[in-house]
Design an enzyme around this catalytic site. Structure first.
Site, PDB file in Angstrom:
ATOM      1  N   GLY A  12       5.258  89.824  36.642  1.00 43.40           N
ATOM      2  CA  GLY A  12       3.916  90.388  36.478  1.00 43.40           C
ATOM      3  C   GLY A  12       3.956  91.876  36.188  1.00 43.40           C
ATOM      4  O   GLY A  12       5.029  92.465  35.991  1.00 43.40           O
ATOM      5  N   PHE A  13       2.788  92.466  36.191  1.00 39.66           N
ATOM      6  CA  PHE A  13       2.643  93.887  35.841  1.00 39.66           C
ATOM      7  C   PHE A  13       3.420  94.773  36.813  1.00 39.66           C
ATOM      8  O   PHE A  13       4.393  95.444  36.429  1.00 39.66           O
ATOM      9  CB  PHE A  13       1.137  94.205  35.805  1.00 39.66           C
ATOM     10  CG  PHE A  13       0.794  95.649  35.959  1.00 39.66           C
ATOM     11  CD1 PHE A  13       1.389  96.616  35.153  1.00 39.66           C
ATOM     12  CD2 PHE A  13      -0.143  96.055  36.901  1.00 39.66           C
ATOM     13  CE1 PHE A  13       1.056  97.962  35.295  1.00 39.66           C
ATOM     14  CE2 PHE A  13      -0.480  97.387  37.048  1.00 39.66           C
ATOM     15  CZ  PHE A  13       0.128  98.349  36.249  1.00 39.66           C
ATOM     16  N   ASP A  33       8.834  83.483  39.519  1.00 41.54           N
ATOM     17  CA  ASP A  33       7.490  83.607  38.955  1.00 41.54           C
ATOM     18  C   ASP A  33       7.118  82.274  38.300  1.00 41.54           C
ATOM     19  O   ASP A  33       7.980  81.627  37.699  1.00 41.54           O
ATOM     20  CB  ASP A  33       7.478  84.740  37.910  1.00 41.54           C
ATOM     21  CG  ASP A  33       6.093  85.324  37.692  1.00 41.54           C
ATOM     22  OD1 ASP A  33       5.916  86.526  37.915  1.00 41.54           O
ATOM     23  OD2 ASP A  33       5.179  84.564  37.307  1.00 41.54           O
ATOM     24  N   ASN A  34       5.855  81.885  38.411  1.00 43.61           N
ATOM     25  CA  ASN A  34       5.440  80.640  37.734  1.00 43.61           C
ATOM     26  C   ASN A  34       4.877  80.924  36.339  1.00 43.61           C
ATOM     27  O   ASN A  34       4.414  80.019  35.663  1.00 43.61           O
ATOM     28  CB  ASN A  34       4.409  79.870  38.576  1.00 43.61           C
ATOM     29  CG  ASN A  34       3.065  80.582  38.651  1.00 43.61           C
ATOM     30  OD1 ASN A  34       2.923  81.707  38.182  1.00 43.61           O
ATOM     31  ND2 ASN A  34       2.085  79.929  39.240  1.00 43.61           N
ATOM     32  N   ASP A  58       7.017  77.989  41.386  1.00 40.17           N
ATOM     33  CA  ASP A  58       5.719  78.300  41.974  1.00 40.17           C
ATOM     34  C   ASP A  58       5.889  78.322  43.488  1.00 40.17           C
ATOM     35  O   ASP A  58       6.347  77.344  44.081  1.00 40.17           O
ATOM     36  CB  ASP A  58       4.724  77.200  41.555  1.00 40.17           C
ATOM     37  CG  ASP A  58       3.302  77.583  41.881  1.00 40.17           C
ATOM     38  OD1 ASP A  58       3.052  78.065  43.007  1.00 40.17           O
ATOM     39  OD2 ASP A  58       2.443  77.421  40.994  1.00 40.17           O
ATOM     40  N   TYR A 147     -10.093  85.602  46.770  1.00 43.21           N
ATOM     41  CA  TYR A 147      -9.006  86.597  46.780  1.00 43.21           C
ATOM     42  C   TYR A 147      -8.997  87.355  48.099  1.00 43.21           C
ATOM     43  O   TYR A 147      -7.972  87.420  48.773  1.00 43.21           O
ATOM     44  CB  TYR A 147      -9.205  87.551  45.602  1.00 43.21           C
ATOM     45  CG  TYR A 147      -8.092  88.554  45.409  1.00 43.21           C
ATOM     46  CD1 TYR A 147      -6.793  88.146  45.080  1.00 43.21           C
ATOM     47  CD2 TYR A 147      -8.343  89.925  45.513  1.00 43.21           C
ATOM     48  CE1 TYR A 147      -5.785  89.079  44.879  1.00 43.21           C
ATOM     49  CE2 TYR A 147      -7.334  90.853  45.306  1.00 43.21           C
ATOM     50  CZ  TYR A 147      -6.058  90.430  44.996  1.00 43.21           C
ATOM     51  OH  TYR A 147      -5.049  91.350  44.787  1.00 43.21           O
TER      52      TYR A 147
END
Ligand code: UDP
Length: 313
Positions: A12-13, A33-34, A58, A147
């Site tokens: 990811g970022f 990472d998925n 995952d 979230y």
């Protein structure tokens, strides 16, 4: 002996920048990472590096890893409001079941564990700036709760592994972070505004633009995460990592428009439900415990981010 770090959400970022920084520190890195929002493209600098391993998996499923692991960084989750709302149940499960699986792995490997939580645990805060001792003002059944509450559950679970299993775990509450590799269609404010500005498309301000956020450049964020992991004696601590410089959304739009020389106009759209009115971290705990403070000013960070977006146009 080289230390081994597992980074969940490493494509990811923030995760990909963290993987690079850990390799730069001479560690072995296992990235899990998925590819839900993560991208192999983010890892291209590490391709072929003998100290780097990528595993597509995952964390909602139990993960088996051979060999020792010294550090587990848990950064796996959707994090942008449009994405986590579109993938709401996945977000809840990644932060609950996924967090449980990584905590179990940390116990099995006797690894030190760090979870990236979020300023969203403070909800629409009544205390300003937000200190770690503030319990927050969260709508438990609103559109952001998939979230916010998932991260609050993840924090609670992490604390119980610390209390019951004596796990060396720490919780880092990340505030809005930006920089190269933010996805252009990610839906967050900095990526939207830059992408719109460099295409001379209208800049979309939600609400009247008076809501505030505090923006942390990605290299500062990664420095904070590494310091929080490497420092011994922080088991059970909760620490904010963010940049306390506070800007209205309108100010951010004006800065980006000016810096890109864009001819974009500004259009106002409805404010999403439960959108926090103000957000700014109190980072005195990070300063005291980690000797960490962010060093990249918004203008400087935006310059680098705009340059990256221009290249990937
Ligand atoms: N926002 C905006 N225009 C956009 C995207 C976001 O005005 O195109 C606003 C959003 O309503 C919020 C702030 O910018 O008040 C930050 O939004 P973001 O999605 O980046 O993250 P948040 O801090 O809300 O999690």
């Amino acid at each position: 002996m080289k230390k081994t770090a597992l980074v969940a959400g490493g494509a990811g970022f923030i995760g990909s920048h963290l993987c690079e920084a850990l390799i730069g520190r001479g560690m072995r890195v296992i990235c899990v990472d998925n590819l839900g929002t993560g991208k192999m493209e983010n890892l291209k600098a590490l391709k072929g590096n003998k100290n780097f391993t990528f595993i597509k998996a995952d964390i909602r499923k139990k993960i088996n890893i051979k060999g020792g692991i010294d550090y587990i960084f848990h950064l796996a989750s959707y994090a942008s409001p449009p994405y986590y709302q579109a993938k709401s149940i996945e977000t809840l499960m990644t932060n609950s079941l996924g967090t449980f699986n990584l905590l179990e792995l940390a116990v099995e490997k006797k690894a030190r564990y760090l979870i990236t939580s979020t300023s969203e645990t403070y909800g629409d805060p009544k205390e300003h700036p937000q200190k770690e001792t503030y319990w927050g003002n969260v709508n438990p059944v609103g559109i952001r709760s998939c979230y916010d509450e998932a991260k609050r559950f993840a924090e609670a679970l992490t604390m119980e592994f610390f209390r019951k299993h004596k796990l060396d775990a720490r919780i880092i509450r990340i505030f809005n972070t930006y920089g190269p590799r933010l996805q252009k269609d990610d839906g967050r404010v900095i990526s939207n505004f830059i992408w719109q500005a460099i295409h001379n498309d209208p800049i979309t301000i939600y609400g009247d633009g008076s809501q505030t956020r505090s923006f942390c450049y990605v290299s500062d964020q990664v420095g904070g995460l590494m310091a929080a992991m490497m420092k011994p004696g922080l088991a059970g601590e909760v620490i904010n990592i963010g940049n306390p410089g506070e800007f209205t959304v309108k100010q951010a739009a004006d800065m980006i428009k000016q810096m890109t020389g864009s001819s974009s106009g500004i259009i106002y759209k409805p404010l999403p439900k439960d959108d926090p009115a103000r957000r700014k971290p109190d980072i005195s705990k990070a300063k005291k415990l980690l000797g960490w403070i962010p060093s990249v000013k918004l203008k400087e960070g935006l310059e680098k981010t705009i340059e990256w977006f221009e290249k990937s146009k």
